[in-house]
Design an enzyme around this catalytic site. Structure first.
Site, mmCIF file in Angstrom:
data_model
loop_
_atom_site.group_PDB
_atom_site.id
_atom_site.type_symbol
_atom_site.label_atom_id
_atom_site.label_comp_id
_atom_site.label_asym_id
_atom_site.label_seq_id
_atom_site.Cartn_x
_atom_site.Cartn_y
_atom_site.Cartn_z
ATOM 1 N N ILE A 104 29.318 -9.472 -64.094
ATOM 2 C CA ILE A 104 27.983 -9.665 -64.679
ATOM 3 C C ILE A 104 28.299 -10.277 -66.044
ATOM 4 O O ILE A 104 28.698 -9.580 -66.969
ATOM 5 C CB ILE A 104 27.195 -8.346 -64.805
ATOM 6 C CG1 ILE A 104 26.966 -7.729 -63.426
ATOM 7 C CG2 ILE A 104 25.872 -8.598 -65.533
ATOM 8 C CD1 ILE A 104 26.260 -6.379 -63.447
ATOM 9 N N PRO A 105 28.176 -11.601 -66.165
ATOM 10 C CA PRO A 105 28.801 -12.339 -67.271
ATOM 11 C C PRO A 105 28.095 -12.252 -68.622
ATOM 12 O O PRO A 105 27.572 -13.244 -69.141
ATOM 13 C CB PRO A 105 28.820 -13.772 -66.738
ATOM 14 C CG PRO A 105 27.626 -13.848 -65.856
ATOM 15 C CD PRO A 105 27.524 -12.496 -65.213
ATOM 16 N N CYS A 106 28.136 -11.073 -69.224
ATOM 17 C CA CYS A 106 27.518 -10.892 -70.533
ATOM 18 C C CYS A 106 28.230 -11.703 -71.617
ATOM 19 O O CYS A 106 27.649 -11.962 -72.671
ATOM 20 C CB CYS A 106 27.464 -9.414 -70.897
ATOM 21 S SG CYS A 106 29.038 -8.547 -70.791
ATOM 22 N N HIS A 107 29.451 -12.142 -71.339
ATOM 23 C CA HIS A 107 30.181 -12.963 -72.316
ATOM 24 C C HIS A 107 29.536 -14.335 -72.492
ATOM 25 O O HIS A 107 29.813 -15.018 -73.471
ATOM 26 C CB HIS A 107 31.653 -13.121 -71.898
ATOM 27 C CG HIS A 107 31.852 -13.795 -70.586
ATOM 28 N ND1 HIS A 107 31.767 -13.114 -69.384
ATOM 29 C CD2 HIS A 107 32.125 -15.088 -70.278
ATOM 30 C CE1 HIS A 107 31.996 -13.967 -68.398
ATOM 31 N NE2 HIS A 107 32.209 -15.169 -68.908
ATOM 32 N N ARG A 108 28.653 -14.716 -71.588
ATOM 33 C CA ARG A 108 28.016 -16.034 -71.659
ATOM 34 C C ARG A 108 26.765 -16.043 -72.542
ATOM 35 O O ARG A 108 26.063 -17.040 -72.610
ATOM 36 C CB ARG A 108 27.643 -16.511 -70.246
ATOM 37 C CG ARG A 108 28.865 -16.772 -69.388
ATOM 38 C CD ARG A 108 28.505 -17.216 -67.994
ATOM 39 N NE ARG A 108 29.713 -17.293 -67.159
ATOM 40 C CZ ARG A 108 29.721 -17.185 -65.847
ATOM 41 N NH1 ARG A 108 28.578 -17.030 -65.185
ATOM 42 N NH2 ARG A 108 30.852 -17.248 -65.180
#
EC number: 2.1.1.63
Length: 156
Positions: free
Chosen positions: A124-128
Site C-alpha cells: 500500500i504505497p504510502c511512500h508515493r
C-alpha cells in the site's frame, strides 16, 4: 498470526498476516520498532508469494502487487489506503490530491494520519504521497526509506 523476516535492500522486513491476508509489512530498520509477539508463529512458506513479489519489486521487475491484504483500520483509513493503491508506480500524489479523490477535500491532514497508520508499507504505497510543495514529508519508517523507494521507482 504468522510472520516471516525477509531481507531487502533497505534492511530486514517483517511480514505478518493470516488466512485473511497480509496485515503488516514492518521495516526493522527505521523509526518504528517492533518486538514480535509471543503468539506469532514463524512460517516462511506462508509468505513465499509475498516474498517473491517484493524481491521482484526491489529488482525493478514488478510495478504492481497482487496479494491478498487485510489491513486493520477505520473506514476512512481504508478509503485512503485504497486510493494509495491507485497511484501508479513511479508517480506521486499530494495529501490534498488524495483528500480530493476520496471526496473530502479539506481532510488532507486526516489523509496524512491515515497514511501514517498504513501497516502494509510498499504494497500500500504510502511512500508515493508528498507535500503540496513537492517536498518529501514524514514517513513513519524514516525519510531515508521513503527516498530510497521513490528513487527505486523513478529509475525503473
Amino acid at each position: 498470526m504468522y510472520y516471516d523476516i525477509i531481507e531487502s535492500p533497505i534492511g530486514p522486513i517483517i511480514l505478518a498476516g493470516n488466512e485473511k491476508g497480509l496485515k503488516h509489512l514492518i521495516f526493522l530498520k527505521g523509526k518504528k520498532r517492533i518486538e514480535i509477539p509471543a503468539d506469532w508463529i514463524e512460517n516462511k512458506e506462508f509468505f513465499r508469494e509475498a516474498t517473491r513479489q517484493l524481491e521482484a519489486y526491489f529488482s525493478g521487475e514488478l510495478k504492481s502487487f497482487d496479494l491478498k491484504l487485510d489491513p486493520e483500520g477505520t473506514d476512512f483509513q481504508k478509503s485512503v489506503w485504497r486510493t494509495l493503491c491507485e497511484i501508479p508506480y513511479g508517480e506521486t500524489r499530494t495529501y490534498k490530491e488524495i483528500a480530493v479523490s476520496i471526496g473530502k477535500p479539506k481532510a488532507y491532514r486526516a489523509v496524512g494520519l491515515a497514511n501514517n497508520r498504513n501497516s502494509i508499507a510498499i504494497i500500500i504505497p504510502c511512500h508515493r504521497v508528498i507535500g503540496s510543495d513537492g517536498k518529501l514529508t514524514g514517513y513513519a519508517s524514516g525519510l531515508d526509506i521513503k527516498e530510497f523507494l521513490l528513487r527505486l521507482e523513478s529509475e525503473c
